[in-house]
Design a protein around this motif. Structure first.
Motif, PDB file in Angstrom:
ATOM      1  N   HIS A  81       1.383   3.886  -3.233  1.00  0.00           N
ATOM      2  CA  HIS A  81       1.001   5.280  -2.978  1.00  0.00           C
ATOM      3  C   HIS A  81       2.182   6.216  -3.256  1.00  0.00           C
ATOM      4  O   HIS A  81       2.037   7.234  -3.936  1.00  0.00           O
ATOM      5  CB  HIS A  81       0.542   5.419  -1.532  1.00  0.00           C
ATOM      6  CG  HIS A  81       0.165   6.805  -1.133  1.00  0.00           C
ATOM      7  ND1 HIS A  81      -0.810   7.531  -1.777  1.00  0.00           N
ATOM      8  CD2 HIS A  81       0.643   7.630  -0.153  1.00  0.00           C
ATOM      9  CE1 HIS A  81      -0.924   8.727  -1.206  1.00  0.00           C
ATOM     10  NE2 HIS A  81      -0.044   8.812  -0.229  1.00  0.00           N
ATOM     11  N   ALA A 134       0.836  -1.214   0.000  1.00  0.00           N
ATOM     12  CA  ALA A 134       0.000   0.000   0.000  1.00  0.00           C
ATOM     13  C   ALA A 134       0.865   1.255   0.000  1.00  0.00           C
ATOM     14  O   ALA A 134       0.621   2.185  -0.784  1.00  0.00           O
ATOM     15  CB  ALA A 134      -0.932  -0.013   1.213  1.00  0.00           C
ATOM     16  N   ILE A 135       1.879   1.294   0.836  1.00  0.00           N
ATOM     17  CA  ILE A 135       2.674   2.527   0.926  1.00  0.00           C
ATOM     18  C   ILE A 135       3.567   2.677  -0.308  1.00  0.00           C
ATOM     19  O   ILE A 135       3.808   3.792  -0.773  1.00  0.00           O
ATOM     20  CB  ILE A 135       3.480   2.594   2.250  1.00  0.00           C
ATOM     21  CG1 ILE A 135       4.029   4.009   2.456  1.00  0.00           C
ATOM     22  CG2 ILE A 135       4.619   1.586   2.295  1.00  0.00           C
ATOM     23  CD1 ILE A 135       2.976   5.066   2.670  1.00  0.00           C
ATOM     24  N   SER A 187       2.709  11.683 -10.008  1.00  0.00           N
ATOM     25  CA  SER A 187       1.800  12.831  -9.984  1.00  0.00           C
ATOM     26  C   SER A 187       2.587  14.138 -10.007  1.00  0.00           C
ATOM     27  O   SER A 187       2.213  15.095 -10.690  1.00  0.00           O
ATOM     28  CB  SER A 187       0.933  12.781  -8.730  1.00  0.00           C
ATOM     29  OG  SER A 187       0.065  11.675  -8.775  1.00  0.00           O
ATOM     30  N   LEU A 214       2.836   6.482  -7.030  1.00  0.00           N
ATOM     31  CA  LEU A 214       1.855   7.310  -7.744  1.00  0.00           C
ATOM     32  C   LEU A 214       2.024   8.779  -7.392  1.00  0.00           C
ATOM     33  O   LEU A 214       1.822   9.662  -8.237  1.00  0.00           O
ATOM     34  CB  LEU A 214       0.431   6.829  -7.431  1.00  0.00           C
ATOM     35  CG  LEU A 214       0.057   5.500  -8.082  1.00  0.00           C
ATOM     36  CD1 LEU A 214      -1.282   4.995  -7.570  1.00  0.00           C
ATOM     37  CD2 LEU A 214       0.019   5.615  -9.606  1.00  0.00           C
ATOM     38  N   LYS A 215       2.420   9.055  -6.167  1.00  0.00           N
ATOM     39  CA  LYS A 215       2.698  10.450  -5.797  1.00  0.00           C
ATOM     40  C   LYS A 215       3.853  10.995  -6.616  1.00  0.00           C
ATOM     41  O   LYS A 215       3.795  12.114  -7.127  1.00  0.00           O
ATOM     42  CB  LYS A 215       3.045  10.553  -4.302  1.00  0.00           C
ATOM     43  CG  LYS A 215       1.847  10.602  -3.397  1.00  0.00           C
ATOM     44  CD  LYS A 215       2.189  11.211  -2.031  1.00  0.00           C
ATOM     45  CE  LYS A 215       3.190  10.370  -1.263  1.00  0.00           C
ATOM     46  NZ  LYS A 215       3.465  10.934   0.072  1.00  0.00           N
TER      47      LYS A 215
END
Lengths: 320, 320
Positions: free
Chosen positions: A230, A226-227, A237, A233-234
């Motif tokens: 995330h 999960a981390i 982004s 994707l950050k």
């Protein structure tokens, strides 16, 4: 007067993106990576008083593009008045395509050059020297799960968990072998200067590092998945919101993500991470590696797969 | 006791993502959109004292999923003790697939219901009523280039430039017709609660709006292209960094972006925008529309194209 070293690339799960000091190549944030086992770069360095200039041969072919950065690295290790060097490199995976080839290259040349120069450096100094060549190279000096920490005006790397202690598998899905349009160093600078999300990224990184560190300590695959997703994707982004936007993904990249989402919904232990390139790295539990590889192989646009476990840090090779 | 209205969907160039008041459906930020011409939703509303319940027919088929939201809209317009209504809707493009079908639907039903209820509302009140049904519907009450502003506890919309004053073309590349996995309302709430970049997005929106407003006033295509693509990528970045991540794109979405980047490098006047769905909207100078359409038609994964100009706001239809 010569040395040969081998180093494996590493893949950051908690990413490094952006520098706090461009001249010294110091990262803006800490990072956590895994060092791979089957992919490698071998570097041979020979200092020779009779040479008029440094030379570089990559996989049997002269290469002048990388030479200045490698030569600077030799200067830092052997001193600016060193003899010129013959550098020969072998690499068993695509170069400059978002597969951390510079990490393994600069880790290997640092170790090889230190030996060739007859100098003894501690691991911290080696990491610092490697990191000045390529931000992520410092991590490839260490094996398994590696954390790179920012320390005042330097970095410090260490293995936080050995490869054998949690033997994960990594499937690398290659979707495009060509070199990327914008190199990481330039791209990081564009993001630092123009991305509206850059400061939020910097601020949150410590929390992401702590979460990942705890997950690794507990061998908590789901939490690490999960981390890591995330954080990845950050990072992308931030790139996408940069001006001009930095989009390293291609259609197959996105299709691989869909494939992995599908496997996750079926309960398989797998997660993705993507670096500054279009390749998808699937980190998975070893018992699911076969199924993950099959699914990625069957994904349109994937041209090649590499399957690897976690490996050791950079090391000298005994040469005859 | 009956009314028929037609409304066109609109596409935001400076996007709305996130609400400041969920109950009243008030957007967190202002937005600027273009109202399309060829795509439409027609809504017929008939209040009938003999009905026991509201009914909804969409494109000839009963549809209960949308009924509660439309019924609430009728309550707000005609009062909660209104007669039950027969609602019939025709729509000439895919619904709930990221093509602003709810914008045209709620704009049309607001106008139709007001007429059916025999009530006169000013455009501001109509916009406010439509916006409570769907955040982007208020913009479809107006034609051309439309700005939605946040005003205390309400919104205010107005045309900032008529369609005829700057007749751009829009090519919509459909890559997938199915409804999206997560609806916009839920997705916005996930982003507001979990995306680390959400607050930066809110803070910068006024600047993006000002840049776009100035570009539209000057008919500066290049400036409008730059700020629209940037704002779009920021919105998707916020979604991707949400937890769980919201990825509305598919492989063909990314391929369309590559196609458009290629056309831009050739000097064509075209830019992209993407909403909460996998479709790509190419906004272009009319003289380049043919070439843009051809290139998108030839892009793998594009299943359908719709070409449109800019159009008018929602309006009553004279029915026999």
């Amino acid at each position: 007067m010569q040395g040969t070293a081998i180093a494996q690339p590493n893949i950051a799960l908690i990413k490094y993106w952006g520098k706090r000091n461009t001249k010294r190549n110091l990262p803006a944030v800490g990072s956590i990576s895994i060092t791979l086992r089957e992919l490698f770069t071998r570097m041979h360095v020979k200092f020779d008083a009779s040479l008029a200039a440094d030379t570089l041969i990559v996989n049997g072919t002269p290469d002048n593009a990388m030479l200045p950065r490698l030569a600077s690295c030799l200067d830092r290790i052997a001193g600016p008045d060193r003899h010129r060097a013959r550098i020969a490199s072998d690499c068993n995976f695509p170069i400059a395509a978002g597969l951390a080839s510079s990490a393994s290259a600069f880790a290997a040349i640092t170790v090889a050059a230190a030996a060739a120069a007859g100098k003894e450096f501690g691991q911290d100094s080696l990491a610092s020297l490697a990191g000045q060549g390529s931000g992520s190279a410092a991590r490839s000096l260490f094996g398994g799960f590696v954390e790179l920490k920012n320390m005042d005006d330097d970095i410090r790397c260490a293995t936080i968990l050995d490869a054998a202690a949690w033997p994960l598998s990594v499937i690398v899905a290659i979707t495009e072998k060509g070199p990327k349009a914008v190199g990481s160093t330039e791209a990081m600078d564009i993001s630092r200067r123009t991305s509206p999300f850059y400061s939020a990224w910097i601020e949150q990184q410590d929390e992401d590092l702590a979460t990942a560190r705890a997950a690794i300590a507990r061998r908590d695959f789901e939490q690490l998945a999960a981390i890591s997703e995330h954080n990845c994707l950050k990072m992308h982004s931030i790139m996408w919101a940069s001006r001009p936007p930095l989009v390293y993904w291609n259609a197959a990249t996105l299709r691989c993500l869909e494939t992995l989402r599908h496997l996750q919904r079926q309960g398989l232990g797998v997660f993705f991470t993507i670096d500054a390139g279009p390749q998808v790295k699937a980190v998975c539990l070893p018992e699911h590696a076969g199924e993950v590889a099959d699914a990625l192989r069957g994904t349109a646009g994937v041209t090649e797969l590499m399957t690897t476990g976690l490996g050791e840090g950079a090391r000298l090779e005994n040469t005859a």
